[in-house]
Write a protein that holds these residues in place. Structure first.
Motif, PDB file in Angstrom:
ATOM      1  N   ASP A  20      42.706  11.466  54.367  1.00 30.47           N
ATOM      2  CA  ASP A  20      41.268  11.370  54.621  1.00 30.47           C
ATOM      3  C   ASP A  20      40.636  10.562  53.500  1.00 30.47           C
ATOM      4  OD1 ASP A  20      38.584  11.647  55.126  1.00 30.47           O
ATOM      5  OD2 ASP A  20      38.703  13.806  55.572  1.00 30.47           O
ATOM      6  N   ALA A  21      40.323   9.282  53.793  1.00 24.07           N
ATOM      7  CA  ALA A  21      39.779   8.392  52.760  1.00 24.07           C
ATOM      8  C   ALA A  21      38.410   8.845  52.270  1.00 24.07           C
ATOM      9  CB  ALA A  21      39.699   6.961  53.307  1.00 24.07           C
ATOM     10  N   ASN A  22      37.726   9.695  53.024  1.00 28.37           N
ATOM     11  CA  ASN A  22      36.419  10.199  52.590  1.00 28.37           C
ATOM     12  C   ASN A  22      36.542  11.204  51.446  1.00 28.37           C
ATOM     13  OD1 ASN A  22      34.575   8.988  54.751  1.00 28.37           O
ATOM     14  ND2 ASN A  22      36.159   9.982  55.984  1.00 28.37           N
ATOM     15  N   LYS A  23      37.746  11.706  51.217  1.00 28.49           N
ATOM     16  CA  LYS A  23      37.968  12.695  50.159  1.00 28.49           C
ATOM     17  C   LYS A  23      38.614  12.073  48.919  1.00 28.49           C
ATOM     18  CE  LYS A  23      38.417  16.505  53.476  1.00 28.49           C
ATOM     19  NZ  LYS A  23      39.287  17.583  53.985  1.00 28.49           N
ATOM     20  N   GLU A  24      38.717  10.752  48.888  1.00 30.10           N
ATOM     21  CA  GLU A  24      39.310  10.086  47.731  1.00 30.10           C
ATOM     22  C   GLU A  24      38.420  10.269  46.495  1.00 30.10           C
ATOM     23  OE1 GLU A  24      41.491   6.482  50.243  1.00 30.10           O
ATOM     24  OE2 GLU A  24      39.772   6.053  48.940  1.00 30.10           O
ATOM     25  N   ILE A  25      39.055  10.428  45.349  1.00 30.43           N
ATOM     26  CA  ILE A  25      38.343  10.532  44.069  1.00 30.43           C
ATOM     27  C   ILE A  25      38.940   9.493  43.132  1.00 30.43           C
ATOM     28  CG2 ILE A  25      37.805  11.972  42.078  1.00 30.43           C
ATOM     29  CD1 ILE A  25      38.030  14.414  43.880  1.00 30.43           C
ATOM     30  N   ASP A  26      38.151   8.511  42.766  1.00 27.13           N
ATOM     31  CA  ASP A  26      38.633   7.490  41.845  1.00 27.13           C
ATOM     32  C   ASP A  26      38.908   8.107  40.480  1.00 27.13           C
ATOM     33  OD1 ASP A  26      38.384   5.551  43.783  1.00 27.13           O
ATOM     34  OD2 ASP A  26      36.355   4.970  43.177  1.00 27.13           O
ATOM     35  N   ASN A  27      39.973   7.652  39.865  1.00 26.83           N
ATOM     36  CA  ASN A  27      40.276   8.001  38.472  1.00 26.83           C
ATOM     37  C   ASN A  27      40.544   9.490  38.262  1.00 26.83           C
ATOM     38  OD1 ASN A  27      39.753   5.271  37.857  1.00 26.83           O
ATOM     39  ND2 ASN A  27      37.569   5.704  37.594  1.00 26.83           N
ATOM     40  N   TRP A  28      40.964  10.192  39.317  1.00 19.20           N
ATOM     41  CA  TRP A  28      41.205  11.626  39.194  1.00 19.20           C
ATOM     42  C   TRP A  28      42.274  11.956  38.156  1.00 19.20           C
ATOM     43  CZ3 TRP A  28      45.853  14.136  39.996  1.00 19.20           C
ATOM     44  CH2 TRP A  28      46.874  13.378  40.573  1.00 19.20           C
ATOM     45  N   ASN A  29      43.166  10.988  37.884  1.00 20.49           N
ATOM     46  CA  ASN A  29      44.270  11.239  36.959  1.00 20.49           C
ATOM     47  C   ASN A  29      44.100  10.513  35.622  1.00 20.49           C
ATOM     48  OD1 ASN A  29      44.706   8.652  37.856  1.00 20.49           O
ATOM     49  ND2 ASN A  29      46.557   9.158  39.040  1.00 20.49           N
ATOM     50  N   LEU A  30      42.869  10.124  35.295  1.00 17.65           N
ATOM     51  CA  LEU A  30      42.581   9.501  34.005  1.00 17.65           C
ATOM     52  C   LEU A  30      41.979  10.516  33.044  1.00 17.65           C
ATOM     53  CD1 LEU A  30      41.036   6.043  35.023  1.00 17.65           C
ATOM     54  CD2 LEU A  30      43.386   6.537  34.311  1.00 17.65           C
ATOM     55  N   ALA A  31      42.176  10.276  31.751  1.00 17.00           N
ATOM     56  CA  ALA A  31      41.641  11.183  30.734  1.00 17.00           C
ATOM     57  C   ALA A  31      40.123  11.182  30.716  1.00 17.00           C
ATOM     58  CB  ALA A  31      42.196  10.802  29.361  1.00 17.00           C
ATOM     59  N   THR A  32      39.512  10.094  31.168  1.00 18.15           N
ATOM     60  CA  THR A  32      38.053   9.979  31.144  1.00 18.15           C
ATOM     61  C   THR A  32      37.382  10.737  32.282  1.00 18.15           C
ATOM     62  OG1 THR A  32      38.280   7.914  32.388  1.00 18.15           O
ATOM     63  CG2 THR A  32      38.105   7.747  29.978  1.00 18.15           C
ATOM     64  N   TYR A  33      38.152  11.192  33.250  1.00 12.37           N
ATOM     65  CA  TYR A  33      37.547  11.871  34.405  1.00 12.37           C
ATOM     66  C   TYR A  33      37.063  13.264  34.008  1.00 12.37           C
ATOM     67  CZ  TYR A  33      37.101  14.106  38.950  1.00 12.37           C
ATOM     68  OH  TYR A  33      36.621  14.790  40.041  1.00 12.37           O
ATOM     69  N   ASN A  34      35.905  13.644  34.485  1.00  7.25           N
ATOM     70  CA  ASN A  34      35.314  14.954  34.197  1.00  7.25           C
ATOM     71  C   ASN A  34      35.746  15.951  35.278  1.00  7.25           C
ATOM     72  OD1 ASN A  34      33.752  17.203  33.694  1.00  7.25           O
ATOM     73  ND2 ASN A  34      31.848  16.070  33.385  1.00  7.25           N
ATOM     74  N   ASP A  35      36.594  16.896  34.889  1.00  5.27           N
ATOM     75  CA  ASP A  35      37.122  17.869  35.862  1.00  5.27           C
ATOM     76  C   ASP A  35      36.455  19.246  35.738  1.00  5.27           C
ATOM     77  OD1 ASP A  35      38.180  18.938  33.545  1.00  5.27           O
ATOM     78  OD2 ASP A  35      40.248  18.397  33.983  1.00  5.27           O
ATOM     79  N   GLN A  36      35.253  19.303  35.204  1.00  3.18           N
ATOM     80  CA  GLN A  36      34.604  20.589  34.968  1.00  3.18           C
ATOM     81  C   GLN A  36      34.393  21.391  36.248  1.00  3.18           C
ATOM     82  OE1 GLN A  36      33.817  22.023  31.898  1.00  3.18           O
ATOM     83  NE2 GLN A  36      35.185  20.350  31.301  1.00  3.18           N
TER      84      GLN A  36
END
Length: 928
Positions: free
Chosen positions: A311-327
């Motif tokens: 589902d391309a609508n659920k894509e999250i850019d940069n989910w696996n980068l250190a800069t991503y905010n996963d709070q």
């Protein structure tokens, strides 16, 4: 399909380059492996075994041999380059052994890198230079070294709620480092498939990891070198899990959820090898659903293996980068499964053979039909164009007339851009045709790609002969075998069941060993069989989705030597020839690889299996046991689908007794090889007594035949060798009549009977009879498959029966014959591992097969055979690798003198219409 000569070219060039600087006549070690693997990582073997092969600087030299070796093992590449073995220096060992040499140095430590190389002395005592260096890294030897926890999500698969609804989850852990690491190995074990990312970069290019494993017993870990991707400052390790085997019914146990779970840890080291930090999976990790989800319920009889939906609508850019905010992500959930952790000692899965469409047809209903040109099991990548929010459907089919077979399909939900690309991640499909539904415009050929996915073992062999049909069968057998070899075991089919049937393994294992380098692969599969022992076979409905392996005490886990019909997958029907793979496969490994340890490691399993069968013996004959699906004999012979199952027949009882006797005889040989004298005598005696009882009861003296007088009964009798010695030639003659006269040259056996038949004929040297069956183009035959446009081997001799596979392990047994029969490269019982072997020119009529050539990279080195017959003249060119010897069987044709080019061949006599020559290493040409 790919060309299978590439490996041989690479080996030749590598050897030529490596020995370029060596003095004339010197040997040089090459192709170094540790536990059958090239530079393996994460080994948990405390005494790994080293192997090498030998090249020569001068191919014109004859009789080269190794007389001594010296192995160096060091903890650093720097020390090894200085010829320092600070972990192990064997000194010069007087020995010609170069296969599976046990490590006997200092005790190996967990999570360390080791480097090794070897030098040899030739037959004159001249030492070689050291080989290029090889390496291996160790895993975690003790369970106590694992401090990581198992983590997952709260999304649990519920089989009663219909198709799978859980998403393939993401996990991530952020941390800071004060310096750039010098080394860091991340050990990852998962139930379900996984991918590893560090600071956004995927680690390693393998797919569908780890290898398939019995997750009621163990999980296999893979070691990832992540130091290059780590940096000073903020870092993130990310894991992506796929449901797959995590929700497979037979792996369901009360101690773990039916959801993908993972455990991982890494010690990160800085300057001077100082440990900076240990990162482990625990409740501090964050998790979030990915855009990917499994379609279906992963299993036979529960809606199939489905596919994947993105589902391309659920894509999250940069989910696996250190800069991503996963709070806003959730905390991982900790679980406590009772699983043994062990290293994955088999190659990972890899994408092979990029496949392009050969045709795309636009259909009136707005769908598009893609012909990939070949039936294959693997991944696809498809560019899509449509309206945002639309779902594009990709249906896979083995049959041109059907849009979809076996319920295999993928979905792609288009995102806001209206464009996207689907690519598999945690599942695979199987078929030749793809039907695309929901596209806004016609796809181009360049928009679609496919790849075969399989375990990354190396090719060993190239083969070609003058007969185009035989070449087609050989290439198609191998293509089929490769498409079935995903996950460290051979499946029966990749679309309907994905089970590791023992009976099918009988039809494939020698084909595998003579065409691929499968030492690690088969050792892993045997460990799977050890894990499943003690579980009853399928005594009820073999398709029952509620059947699963249970813990002891539930009434299903019986203990002892009983075996299910498949490993590590449990499901499926079978019989004595299915569980009996635990006897024959170790013996094949010993014969082809010279592997004694495989006999020792599996001896208790073998002993248990034969003890279980002994509980079903009465008056020295095996009785029927189990349920409807538990005592199958031959399977899928011509016409079986109309004749019905024969598992309750008297003929089937005879067939399985023959196989049991073969198991007893093979078990006795194994016991003798490892010094188990009592068991050897017991099994040998039982085989003799039972063989006589079986012969006396079922032999038809008037026809030199057995039981119901079918080809399968004759094959079984000869396979078990139950007749008195003087009768064997007469029974063979009757088999010849059955093939050539009664069946007009056609085959009349199925999977199990066919494996028996071809084994007997190969060992008897009856290439003429095998050729008769493989040269037919009418039913039943491999030639009919070719005439019908097949690109893979079918499940049964009949094609158009709904629900049956067109990519199957059933009839792959000719693959071994092309090497040891047509090309004539034959192993010897007295020399496991091909240090000594035979080269035999087959006696084909010139109009049938006029030439054949093969290169077989055996465990002892590259063997080459090229024979041709032209105008009545026979020529044979042979290459024998260093440290090896062979007996050449050259046809003894009246009035023709045999000439040999080198003068180094010794004629030793005549036998069965051949003149015999003994030769050592070198290149030879024989002609008459």
């Amino acid at each position: 399909m790919r060309t299978r000569n590439l490996l041989l070219i690479v080996i030749f060039l590598s050897a030529s380059f490596s020995i370029f600087s060596q003095k004339q006549g010197a040997l040089y070690p090459m192709e170094l492996t540790t536990e059958y693997l090239v530079d393996p990582t994460g080994l948990d073997v405390r005494q790994p075994r080293f192997s090498w092969k030998l090249a020569t600087a001068n191919p014109q030299v004859f009789g080269q041999a190794q007389t001594a070796y010296r192995i160096l093992v060091s903890s650093t590449k720097r020390d090894l380059d200085k010829n320092k073995g600070n972990i192990w220096d064997t000194g010069w060992i007087s020995s010609d052994n170069m296969q599976l040499v046990d490590y006997k140095g200092k005790e190996l430590e967990s999570d360390r890198s080791y480097f090794w190389k070897v030098a040899v002395k030739d037959e004159k005592g001249n030492p070689s230079a050291f080989s290029k260096s090889a390496s291996f890294t160790t895993g975690l030897f003790d369970d106590a070294e694992w401090t990581a926890k198992w983590i997952g999500t709260t999304e649990i698969y519920d089989p009663s709620a219909g198709p799978n609804k859980i998403s393939d989850p993401w996990f991530r852990k952020s941390f800071d480092l004060k310096q750039k690491p010098s080394r860091a190995t991340l050990f990852v074990a998962s139930v379900g498939y996984h991918e590893v990312y560090v600071n956004g970069q995927k680690i390693d290019d393998h797919v569908l990891a780890p290898a398939v494993t019995d997750h009621t017993q163990r999980a296999r870990y893979i070691a990832y070198d992540i130091a290059p991707q780590l940096k000073q400052g903020k870092n993130v390790i990310a894991l992506w899990l796929g449901a797959s085997w995590a929700i497979y019914a037979p792996y369901a146990t009360p101690d773990k959820p039916r959801t993908p779970i993972v455990t991982a840890q890494t010690d990160i080291f800085g300057k001077n090898d100082q440990k900076l930090v240990r990162i482990i999976t625990d409740e501090s990790w964050k998790t979030h659903p990915s855009p990917n989800k499994l379609i279906g319920n992963w299993g036979f009889g529960v809606g199939g293996y489905g596919g994947e939906i993105w589902d391309a609508n659920k894509e999250i850019d940069n989910w696996n980068l250190a800069t991503y905010n996963d709070q806003v992500w959730n905390k991982a959930t900790v679980y406590t499964p009772a699983l043994k952790l062990s290293a994955q000692r088999v190659e990972t899965n890899t994408l092979f053979d990029e496949i392009q469409p050969v045709e795309i047809v636009s259909r009136p209903d707005g769908t598009f039909r893609v012909d990939m040109g070949v039936n294959f099991a693997g991944w696809t990548q498809i560019n899509v164009d449509g309206n945002p929010g639309d779902t594009v459907r990709f249906q896979f089919s083995e049959r041109q007339q059907d849009d979809m077979t076996f319920g295999l399909y993928n979905l792609y939900v288009i995102g806001p851009s209206g464009k996207g690309t689907f690519k598999n991640r945690f599942n695979y499909s199987s078929g030749r045709w793809i039907t695309l539904k929901g596209l806004k415009s016609a796809p181009k050929k360049e928009d679609i790609k496919g790849w075969m996915v399989r375990t990354n073992f190396a090719d060993a062999t190239s083969f070609e002969c003058s007969d185009p049909l035989q070449n087609w069968i050989y290439n198609t057998v191998n293509w089929t075998f490769e498409n079935l070899s995903l996950g460290g075991y051979v499946v029966d089919c990749p679309q309907r069941e994905r089970f590791g049937y023992g009976g099918d393994a009988h039809a494939t294992s020698e084909t595998g060993m003579l065409n691929y380098q499968l030492g690690a692969f088969y050792n892993k599969w045997l460990e799977d069989w050890r894990d499943v022992q003690g579980t009853e076979p399928m005594v009820g409905n073999m398709n029952d989705p509620d059947w699963a392996r249970k813990k002891e005490g539930s009434g299903r886990r019986l203990g002892g030597g009983i075996l299910p019909q498949t490993a590590p997958t449990y499901h499926g029907g079978g019989g004595p020839a299915w569980g009996g793979i635990v006897v024959t496969l170790p013996w094949f490994m010993y014969q082809y690889q010279g592997d004694v340890r495989v006999l020792e490691e599996n001896f208790e399993m073998i002993k248990g299996w034969l003890a279980f069968l002994d509980t079903h013996v009465e008056n020295n004959l095996l009785k029927r046991y189990g349920g409807r699906w538990d005592f199958l004999g031959d399977w899928l012979w011509p016409g079986a689908t109309t004749q019905g199952m024969n598992n309750y027949s008297d003929e089937n009882l005879f067939f399985n007794n023959c196989y049991w006797i073969y198991n007893l005889k093979t078990g006795a040989k194994i016991a003798e090889a490892i010094g188990k004298t009592a068991e050897a005598q017991k099994w040998k005696h039982q085989a003799e007594v039972s063989g006589k009882a079986l012969h006396d009861k079922y032999f038809h003296a008037d026809d030199h035949n057995y039981s119901d007088k079918t080809m399968r009964s004759l094959s079984a009798a000869l396979y078990g060798d139950i007749m008195p010695v003087k009768l064997r030639p007469l029974v063979m003659k009757r088999l010849e009549k059955e093939i050539l006269v009664n069946r007009n040259g056609h085959i009349d056996v199925g999977i199990t009977g066919g494996a028996m038949l071809f084994k007997v004929l190969r060992e008897e040297g009856r290439d003429d009879l095998i050729y008769s069956m493989t040269s037919q183009t009418t039913y039943p035959s491999w030639g009919l498959m070719r005439e019908s446009g097949a690109s893979t081997m079918w499940e049964m001799w009949e094609k158009d029966l709904p629900g049956h596979s067109l990519l199957h392990s059933s009839y792959l047994y000719p693959g071994a014959w092309y090497i040891d029969g047509v090309a004539g490269i034959r192993r010897r019982d007295d020399s496991p591992g091909f240090r000594k072997f035979d080269i035999r020119v087959p006696k084909f009529a010139e109009e049938h097969v006029s030439w054949a050539k093969a290169g077989f990279n055996s465990p002892a080195g590259m063997i080459q055979s090229h024979w041709k017959r032209e105008n009545g003249k026979t020529t044979l060119s042979v290459t024998i690798p260093p440290n090896c010897a062979a007996t050449v069987y050259f046809p003894d044709e009246s009035g023709r003198k045999i000439r040999e080019s080198s003068g180094f061949a010794t004629e030793t006599g005549k036998k069965n219409g051949y003149v015999l020559f003994e030769i050592n290493s070198g290149n030879y040409i024989f002609e008459n």
